[in-house]
Design an enzyme around this catalytic site. Structure first.
Site, PDB file in Angstrom:
ATOM      1  N   GLU A   1       0.843  -1.196   0.000  1.00 34.29           N
ATOM      2  CA  GLU A   1       0.000   0.000   0.000  1.00 34.29           C
ATOM      3  C   GLU A   1       0.882   1.251   0.000  1.00 34.29           C
ATOM      4  OE1 GLU A   1      -2.821  -0.120   3.206  1.00 34.29           O
ATOM      5  OE2 GLU A   1      -3.852  -1.875   2.422  1.00 34.29           O
TER       6      GLU A   1
ATOM      7  N   HIS B   1      -8.339   1.170   1.894  1.00 35.87           N
ATOM      8  CA  HIS B   1      -8.088   1.074   3.339  1.00 35.87           C
ATOM      9  C   HIS B   1      -8.989   2.043   4.111  1.00 35.87           C
ATOM     10  CE1 HIS B   1      -4.769  -0.472   6.206  1.00 35.87           C
ATOM     11  NE2 HIS B   1      -5.889  -0.282   6.883  1.00 35.87           N
TER      12      HIS B   1
END
Length: 527
Positions: free
Chosen positions: A262, A280
């Site tokens: 990420e 997220h």
């Protein structure tokens, strides 16, 4: 008296600053600084309150000459170098429960989105189509939800799923039968969950034990047409295998809020049919952001003003007077907990921590906390002596502290016994010279060993030639033996070997050791 000074370096609810002020702290809110700017400023502060934007590196910690506590408003502390902070004497706190409901609700939203293919239907409808026949969904009522991880967030998901009239099966090594009944779920092993679940949702931290828990092998064991949700941590699922099984229609749909890498601006899963993702967002609600900001301010202010410790990730609850005396016992306790955690197989039901001799007169809570931290570090990378007992209680693990007035062979002794689905397992240790932790018994067999670094645990038949065979195997593969510790029940019966080695032992060498004549068990250990 000078007030403690706190820096809030990330955007946070304004009420956090108000709480710091009301509780006796001076506070500055300065966000968006570069690491160099923060390092230049941090030396004047006692506390640092952050979210996910600030990364607390060794360079910043070196410059933080007055820093006493870092508070992370949220659960993840990947942006804090905790070992380095510990070495600097800086307490690191988080707020593990402020966003639990928000994350659980996001998982439920993902389940519903998968069931009715909402994102794809929305996109095509807004493009001017009316693809009513293209989207045949499924009901969640009556379906089986497989819960991997039944802690705080997992239990909330279970509650919501039961409200949707789903059946819930749960896999969690620390979930007891009584707690499962209380939650209204059925406790199962992982293979059973994979075979039965119509939907699977993950709610477990990312550790060496849980990494790729949904591996290609396990994904292939799932029920045809399963739908999978992950709002926990990236790395729990083999993303390449997930893509293949989505394309083959074995998996009917998947929804991820987290990824192995990420920010996930590129990923092989993007564009795969029946795949949904969000960036997220598990903790991204107004309520959660307020909750974690208020909680971190309360915890940090309490520590700076009153010395109270809540949700610390690197500090036990100890008074200044107790700490020197308890320190070697806590080291022993953590090693024993780690040992039994690495060796005991099957679901844990009960754990007993017994103290006898000199240990019986000490404060048992920190010792119990250290045992639990060692035990549960096999399953969570953020567990410590403060939060381990809470995590055990949350999962319904029966923890018993037993104090004996007797004094046996050793002047002081700690014994840790776990009861699992495969029976009871017990280890015991003492202190040599009142300082050096030493194992003296493992599963009923007397053996003296220093639990440190990389080790190899072997159970074998007590017969001539074995020591030579294992020594040759390791030597031929360039693995140096530091210490060789032996124990046995009776001559010619079962024997135990504990080897300390200079480096981790590769899996192929472990397999070769398992194939040696007379070997029953081979397990690598790390302390």
């Amino acid at each position: 008296m000078t007030k403690p000074k706190v820096l809030i370096s990330d955007k946070m609810d304004p009420n956090a600053a108000r709480i710091f002020q009301e509780r006796g702290c001076d506070v500055d809110v300065i966000t968006g600084e570069t690491p160099e700017e923060l390092a230049a400023r941090i030396g004047e502060y006692d506390g640092l309150a952050i979210r996910s934007s600030t990364t607390v590196t060794p360079e910043i910690l070196d410059a933080a000459t007055n820093l006493k506590v870092i508070g992370r408003a949220g659960i993840g502390v990947d942006n804090v170098d905790i070992p380095y902070a510990s070495g600097k004497g800086v307490v690191v706190m988080n707020t593990p429960f402020g966003n639990s409901i928000t994350t659980a609700e996001h998982a439920i939203a993902m389940i519903m989105a998968l069931a009715r293919q909402i994102p794809a239907a929305d996109a095509r409808t807004q493009q001017g189509e009316w693809p009513k026949s293209a989207f045949m969904g499924v009901e969640v009522t009556g379906k089986t939800l497989g819960l991997i991880g039944a802690g705080n967030i997992g239990s909330i998901v279970a509650s919501r799923a039961l409200g949707l009239k789903m059946k819930v099966v749960a896999f969690d090594p620390f979930l007891t039968e009584d707690r499962a009944v209380e939650m209204g779920v059925e406790k199962v092993d992982l293979d059973t969950l994979l075979a039965r679940a119509d939907f699977i949702t993950l709610h477990t931290p990312l550790t060496d034990q849980t990494r790729n828990i949904l591996s290609r092998e396990n994904l292939e064991k799932t029920k045809q047409g399963v739908r999978i949700v992950n709002c926990a941590r990236g790395g729990l699922i083999d993303e390449a295998a997930l893509k293949d099984l989505l394309e083959s229609d074995h998996i009917a749909g998947a929804a991820l809020d987290v990824f192995a890498q990420e920010p996930a601006k590129e990923n092989p899963l993007f564009g795969t049919k029946n795949f949904i993702c969000t960036p997220h967002l598990g903790a991204s609600t107004t309520e959660a952001q307020v909750n974690v900001a208020l909680q971190v301010a309360e915890q940090m202010a309490d520590y700076l003003v009153n010395g109270g410790v809540t949700n610390a990730l690197n500090m036990p609850s100890l008074s200044a007077e107790e700490a020197p005396k308890l320190k070697p016992y806590m080291s022993l306790a953590e090693k024993l907990g780690s040992l039994v955690g690495q060796l005991a197989h099957g679901n844990l039901d009960k754990i007993s921590i017994e103290r006898e001799g000199a240990a019986a007169d000490l404060n048992g809570k920190p010792i119990t906390g250290a045992v639990m931290a060692g035990l549960m570090k096999q399953y969570s990378d953020t567990v410590n002596m403060v939060n381990a007992p809470y995590l055990a209680k949350e999962r319904g693990l029966d923890v018993r502290e037993i104090r004996h007035d007797r004094e046996g062979v050793y002047h002081t002794l700690l014994r840790v016994t776990v009861e699992t689905s495969q029976g009871a397992r017990s280890v015991a240790g003492t202190l040599f010279g009142s300082e050096a932790p030493r194992l003296v018994e493992i599963f009923g067999i007397g053996i003296e060993a220093d639990l440190q670094g990389d080790m190899l645990y072997i159970v074998n038949e007590d017969a001539p030639g074995f020591i030579g065979r294992i020594g040759s195997l390791l030597g031929e593969n360039g693995i140096n033996i530091g210490n060789f510790n032996l124990g046995r029940r009776d001559g010619g019966g079962e024997a135990v070997v504990l080897l300390s080695v200079d480096q981790p032992i590769p899996q192929d060498i472990v397999q070769k050791a398992c194939a040696l004549e007379g070997v029953k068990v081979v397990t690598p250990l790390a302390f």
